[in-house]
Design an enzyme around this catalytic site. Structure first.
Site, PDB file in Angstrom:
ATOM      1  CG  HIS A 179      -2.071   0.866   1.218  1.00 60.59           C
ATOM      2  ND1 HIS A 179      -3.281   0.529   1.769  1.00 60.59           N
ATOM      3  CD2 HIS A 179      -2.208   2.111   0.706  1.00 60.59           C
ATOM      4  CE1 HIS A 179      -4.144   1.542   1.591  1.00 60.59           C
ATOM      5  NE2 HIS A 179      -3.498   2.510   0.959  1.00 60.59           N
ATOM      6  CE1 TYR A 180       0.190   6.045  -4.031  1.00 60.15           C
ATOM      7  CE2 TYR A 180      -0.368   4.038  -5.219  1.00 60.15           C
ATOM      8  CZ  TYR A 180      -0.560   5.399  -4.985  1.00 60.15           C
ATOM      9  OH  TYR A 180      -1.504   6.089  -5.700  1.00 60.15           O
ATOM     10  CG  HIS A 181       3.337   4.769   2.655  1.00 60.98           C
ATOM     11  ND1 HIS A 181       3.239   3.425   2.388  1.00 60.98           N
ATOM     12  CD2 HIS A 181       4.478   4.929   3.369  1.00 60.98           C
ATOM     13  CE1 HIS A 181       4.267   2.789   2.929  1.00 60.98           C
ATOM     14  NE2 HIS A 181       5.045   3.675   3.522  1.00 60.98           N
ATOM     15  CB  VAL A 182       3.700  10.389  -1.054  1.00 68.01           C
ATOM     16  CG1 VAL A 182       4.756  11.445  -1.353  1.00 68.01           C
ATOM     17  CG2 VAL A 182       3.187   9.744  -2.345  1.00 68.01           C
TER      18      VAL A 182
END
Ligand SMILES: [Zn+2]
Length: 162
Positions: free
Chosen positions: A118-121
């Site tokens: 679950h990508y996150h910046v």
């Protein structure tokens, strides 16, 4: 520079870190923004505090959907994502008076992502004279502002109340 300092969030990390759930899906679904450290909810993305911050004001912008790569997200999500990153940037520069900002994403555990699916910046505020990013990322930091105070402050700013 000593690297053994009182850092309660690291202790919590060590005793509570489990790999069973996706912490981003959990936060997205949480009824309590305070507990899940969510400071802003958009239509397709949300902003939350990093529970183990590198510096004060370390936030993450993530899609509400469980997506691992930018290429899995819709154009609408990607557009809202970058607009929200820009908004977070503006708030951090104005309120935390940052001299700079590290913005980055690790895709996949091979690239160092703690939560790989679950990508996150990450947005990590930086000030002139603080330690460099790699040193900071590898050791223990002291973060004077309490997470609850940061949560209150940034939630109000994202809501336009401050
Ligand atoms: Zn997820």
């Amino acid at each position: 520079m000593p690297d053994v300092l009182f850092a309660p969030w690291r202790y919590e990390y060590l005793v509570s870190h489990k790999k069973t759930e996706c912490i981003f899906c959990e936060a997205a679904a949480s009824p309590s923004d305070e507990q899940s450290l969510v400071v802003f909810r958009g239509k397709r993305v949300f902003v939350l505090l990093n529970r183990y911050p590198y510096t004060n004001g370390h936030v993450m912008v993530a899609p509400l959907a469980h997506e691992a790569w930018f290429s899995q997200s819709s154009a609408e999500t990607l557009s809202e994502l970058i607009a929200t990153v820009a908004r977070a940037q503006a708030i951090l520069v104005a309120e935390y008076r940052t001299d700079g900002l590290n913005v980055g994403v690790n895709f996949g555990s091979a690239a160092g992502a703690g939560v790989a699916n679950h990508y996150h910046v990450h947005l990590v505020p930086r000030w002139a004279g603080d330690t460099n990013f790699m040193t900071v990322a590898g050791g223990v930091r002291v973060v004077p502002e309490e997470l609850t105070a940061t949560h209150r402050r940034l939630s109000a700013l994202f809501a336009g109340e401050a």
